[in-house]
Design a protein around this motif. Structure first.
Motif, short mmCIF file in Angstrom:
data_model
loop_
_atom_site.label_atom_id
_atom_site.label_comp_id
_atom_site.label_asym_id
_atom_site.label_seq_id
_atom_site.Cartn_x
_atom_site.Cartn_y
_atom_site.Cartn_z
N ARG A 1 -24.93 52.79 58.26
CA ARG A 1 -25.86 51.59 58.33
C ARG A 1 -25.64 50.94 56.91
N TYR A 2 -25.69 51.70 55.79
CA TYR A 2 -25.75 51.54 54.48
C TYR A 2 -24.44 51.83 53.67
N VAL A 3 -23.63 51.13 53.01
CA VAL A 3 -22.55 51.91 52.10
C VAL A 3 -22.94 51.63 50.60
N TRP A 4 -22.95 52.72 49.92
CA TRP A 4 -23.29 52.63 48.60
C TRP A 4 -21.99 52.65 47.85
N LEU A 5 -21.54 51.51 47.09
CA LEU A 5 -20.54 51.35 46.10
C LEU A 5 -20.79 51.86 44.80
N LEU A 6 -19.96 52.97 44.33
CA LEU A 6 -20.33 53.75 43.41
C LEU A 6 -19.18 53.67 42.37
N ASN A 7 -19.36 53.28 40.89
CA ASN A 7 -18.39 53.79 39.93
C ASN A 7 -18.49 55.39 39.77
N ASP A 8 -17.50 55.92 39.37
CA ASP A 8 -17.46 57.28 39.22
C ASP A 8 -18.06 57.99 38.13
N ASP A 9 -18.57 57.00 37.16
CA ASP A 9 -19.30 57.47 35.89
C ASP A 9 -20.55 57.27 36.03
N LEU A 10 -21.36 57.63 37.19
CA LEU A 10 -22.65 57.55 37.65
C LEU A 10 -23.20 58.97 37.82
N VAL A 11 -24.48 59.03 37.65
CA VAL A 11 -25.45 60.14 38.04
C VAL A 11 -26.52 59.70 38.77
N LEU A 12 -26.68 59.84 40.17
CA LEU A 12 -27.69 59.55 40.77
C LEU A 12 -28.89 60.52 40.51
N LEU A 13 -30.21 59.93 40.06
CA LEU A 13 -31.19 60.70 39.70
C LEU A 13 -31.99 60.85 41.19
N PRO A 14 -32.82 62.20 41.14
CA PRO A 14 -33.69 62.57 42.21
C PRO A 14 -34.51 61.50 42.81
N GLY A 15 -34.23 61.44 44.17
CA GLY A 15 -34.94 60.24 45.03
C GLY A 15 -34.38 58.97 45.10
N ALA A 16 -33.44 58.79 44.10
CA ALA A 16 -32.84 57.15 44.07
C ALA A 16 -32.50 56.96 45.74
N VAL A 17 -31.67 57.56 46.18
CA VAL A 17 -31.15 56.95 47.38
C VAL A 17 -32.27 56.93 48.47
N ASN A 18 -33.31 57.65 48.54
CA ASN A 18 -34.17 57.63 49.59
C ASN A 18 -34.97 56.46 49.20
N VAL A 19 -35.32 56.11 47.87
CA VAL A 19 -36.24 54.93 47.85
C VAL A 19 -35.61 53.65 48.17
N ILE A 20 -34.21 53.55 47.64
CA ILE A 20 -33.40 52.33 47.95
C ILE A 20 -33.55 52.19 49.80
N THR A 21 -32.89 53.25 50.41
CA THR A 21 -32.96 53.25 51.76
C THR A 21 -34.06 52.98 52.63
N GLY A 22 -35.24 53.50 51.89
CA GLY A 22 -36.63 53.34 52.39
C GLY A 22 -36.94 51.67 52.31
#
Length: 322
Positions: free
Chosen positions: A93-114
């Motif tokens: 449903r959603y595709v996240w386009l990421l640079n490889d020099d990222l660190v996703l912090l806790p909860g980031a994906v849940n917050v955006i998806t919600g």
């Protein structure tokens, strides 16, 4: 969940990552995805595009992250081309386009998806979290659509001067007072924006199918500005959401972070203006760029700046090719 052509439910989220020159950062990014998705109510899959063939990276990724899908290029491709491959085949449903020099912090994906799942936000097609530097400080990331004078200043080298930055910090909030229309604001609330840095972006696939993929004009990025304009034109929203945060090391996915890649970024700007301005305006813009880079090249030759001469020649090749 969405369904595949065979009727098999697809994941809620797919992460698309293109390998750059720093393998340790890629592995750190993958580890942060595993950690932030641990216990999440959303299903996900991760695809890594290995942009360097024959160096064994795909085997090392599989060994450390066996659930990861791998696309291995026979020859290097650009930012848009690599992510477009993932977008074209994704069933998420959603595709996240990421640079490889990222660190996703806790909860980031849940917050955006919600946020994107909320009925009130059904037209939010492109959403970016807040970007932080490794020391935790803000990394400005939102912009208004560029003007031709802005691009001239940016690629002249003037923007890198301390006095220019000081003047822009004063002038931008006056000339572009809407929050999110420049990088000079607190980045402390959810706002609709024209465009933003494409280091970490969640894409609604319904909207991508409506608007189409990025146009593949450069090797290292800059196509997203024109892409975001197309989303706006189709009635979709581009949103900055600081309630989720990621660490972005910056200038790592394309190598040394030097000026060598700047001519590639100009390609994206030129395509944006070619498709959003009239022919006469675009010809005047190209003429201005040629005049500026020709003068810069002459000065670099006088000062025996061989590295600068090489970059400026490439700039002129880009501009003359249109």
């Amino acid at each position: 969940m969405t369904e595949t052509a065979a009727g098999i439910p697809g994941p809620d989220i797919e992460f698309s990552i293109v390998s750059g020159s720093n393998e340790s950062l890629l592995f750190g990014c993958l580890a942060s995805i595993v950690e932030t998705m641990r216990g999440s109510r959303y299903s996900s899959t991760t695809t890594v595009v290995c942009n360097r063939a024959g160096d064994g990276l795909s085997d090392r990724v599989r060994a450390s992250f066996p659930e990861t899908q791998i696309i291995e290029n026979a020859s290097p491709k650009g930012f848009a081309a690599n992510h477009n491959m993932v977008l074209a085949r994704s069933t998420a449903r959603y595709v996240w386009l990421l640079n490889d020099d990222l660190v996703l912090l806790p909860g980031a994906v849940n917050v955006i998806t919600g946020y994107m799942d909320a009925p009130a936000n059904a037209r939010a097609a492109v959403v970016s979290p807040k970007l932080l530097n490794p020391d935790g400080s803000l990394q400005p990331s939102t912009y208004g659509f560029p003007s031709m004078p802005q691009i001239l200043v940016a690629h002249s080298g003037l923007r890198e001067m301390a006095v220019t930055n000081a003047l822009m910090r004063i002038a931008s909030p006056v000339l572009r007072s809407k929050q999110g229309s420049s990088r000079y604001w607190a980045h402390d609330r959810i706002v609709e924006v024209d465009t933003f840095r494409g280091a970490c972006v969640a894409m609604r696939m319904e909207a991508v199918r409506d608007v189409g993929p990025m146009v593949e004009v450069a090797l290292v990025g800059a196509e997203e500005t024109e892409w975001h304009r197309r989303f706006h034109d189709r009635g979709w929203k581009v949103v900055f959401n600081p309630e989720a945060e990621v660490i972005h090391y910056g200038s790592q996915t394309v190598g040394d972070g030097s000026t060598n890649h700047l001519p590639e970024y100009l390609k994206g700007a030129m395509y944006f203006f070619r498709t959003s301005r009239g022919p006469a305006s675009y010809r005047a813009f190209r003429a201005s760029l040629i005049t500026m880079f020709s003068a810069k090249l002459a000065l670099q030759r006088l000062t025996h700046d061989e590295a600068g001469v090489s970059v400026t020649r490439r700039y002129l090749e880009v501009v003359r090719s249109g």
